[in-house]
Design an enzyme around this catalytic site. Structure first.
Site, short mmCIF file in Angstrom:
data_model
loop_
_atom_site.label_atom_id
_atom_site.label_comp_id
_atom_site.label_asym_id
_atom_site.label_seq_id
_atom_site.Cartn_x
_atom_site.Cartn_y
_atom_site.Cartn_z
N TRP A 100 -1.38 11.25 29.53
CA TRP A 100 -1.45 12.40 27.78
C TRP A 100 -0.20 12.26 27.57
CZ3 TRP A 100 -2.91 15.94 25.21
CH2 TRP A 100 -2.29 16.62 24.86
N ASP A 129 -5.50 -1.33 13.31
CA ASP A 129 -6.55 -0.25 12.86
C ASP A 129 -5.10 0.55 12.23
OD1 ASP A 129 -7.89 1.75 11.64
OD2 ASP A 129 -8.61 2.35 13.25
#
Length: 289
Positions: free
Chosen positions: A94, A196
């Site tokens: 996280w 990307d």
């Protein structure tokens, strides 16, 4: 999906108490969750309708970037290779923070350093994904042949099959693919690329440190990467200044930029439909009249 998270945590050997699970924005493809246990915090993505290598490909890309020791990515803790009708999961560190005044500059510098990691061939050697579309990635000695066959021709085939590429658009794209040597450079040192990199695929971590997420990695021309960053915005001017201080863009960049952006517009055409058609057609007309 939340019910399966306990199974994933058990596979991670984290059997501490689950203190919190909440849904978070994770893009258009996957369900995404913030999970806090007694041991640590996780970012968990899940999907019931993906092929077995879907999350494996993303994990491999993050680990490849991490091994370059140039730019931060979340740690990969776990991924599934699901069988049919089973959900797959990817478990990451996280990351939480806010952009600071020097985040853009650090992103440009660190990305340029990442691009200095090279291979002796173009591609990646195993399939990945661009959005939800399969992206074949065999190794090629020629960047021109890689871009022709594994990028443009692959999107042409998808577009013909789904009806998005036909008529004059199809004719012009076929002509451009056949004549690619006129514009695409013969890149001799393929660089490690995120693959990307739009504005939503970098985030700020602690102290504003930039982190790359959701890669579709390959080795190729760095200009291919930079061209996409300019397509939909989201990158500050200091990003480009810092990048060029480390790795100046080549003289051919402005001429090749639309041709590299064409690949990503074809992807959007094939995923989202005709709203991207006029942009594709403008680029095709620029090169094929």
């Amino acid at each position: 999906m939340k019910r399966e998270i306990n199974r994933v945590l058990h596979n991670l050997r984290d059997d501490s108490e689950v203190e919190k699970i909440r849904s978070v924005s994770g893009g258009d493809i996957n369900e995404a969750f913030y999970v806090r246990t007694g041991s640590r915090e996780y970012f968990i993505k899940g999907n019931r309708n993906v092929p077995p290598h879907f999350f494996k490909a993303e994990a491999a890309g993050l680990q490849m970037i991490q091994k370059s020791n140039t730019i931060a990515v979340p740690d990969v803790f776990y991924y599934d290779e699901p069988q049919s009708n089973e959900p797959g999961f990817l478990v990451l560190e996280w990351i939480e923070g806010r952009k600071k005044s020097d985040t853009g500059q650090k992103l440009g510098t660190n990305l340029a350093l990442m691009h200095q990691h090279t291979s002796n061939a173009h591609g990646f050697g195993e399939p990945t994904f661009v959005g939800e579309l399969d992206q074949p990635n065999d190794w090629q000695n020629s960047w021109i042949e890689y871009y022709r066959n594994f990028r443009l021709r692959n999107q042409l085939q998808i577009g013909v099959e789904n009806g998005n590429i036909k008529g004059k658009r199809k004719q012009q794209l076929e002509m451009l693919i056949q004549q690619l040597e006129r514009w695409v450079p013969d890149v001799s040192s393929p660089s490690l690329l995120h693959g990307d990199l739009w504005g939503g695929n970098y985030i700020a971590g602690p102290e504003g440190e930039p982190y790359l997420i959701d890669p579709s990695v390959l080795y190729g021309d760095p200009s291919f990467e930079i061209a996409f960053t300019e397509l939909f915005g989201g990158f500050p001017e200091e990003f480009y200044d810092a990048y060029q201080e480390v790795s100046p863009l080549p003289e051919y960049y402005e001429e090749i930029k639309p041709l590299y952006q064409l690949f990503y517009l074809l992807v959007h055409l094939n995923i989202f439909g005709e709203s991207y058609g006029p942009s594709v057609d403008r680029i095709l007309h620029h090169y094929i009249t």
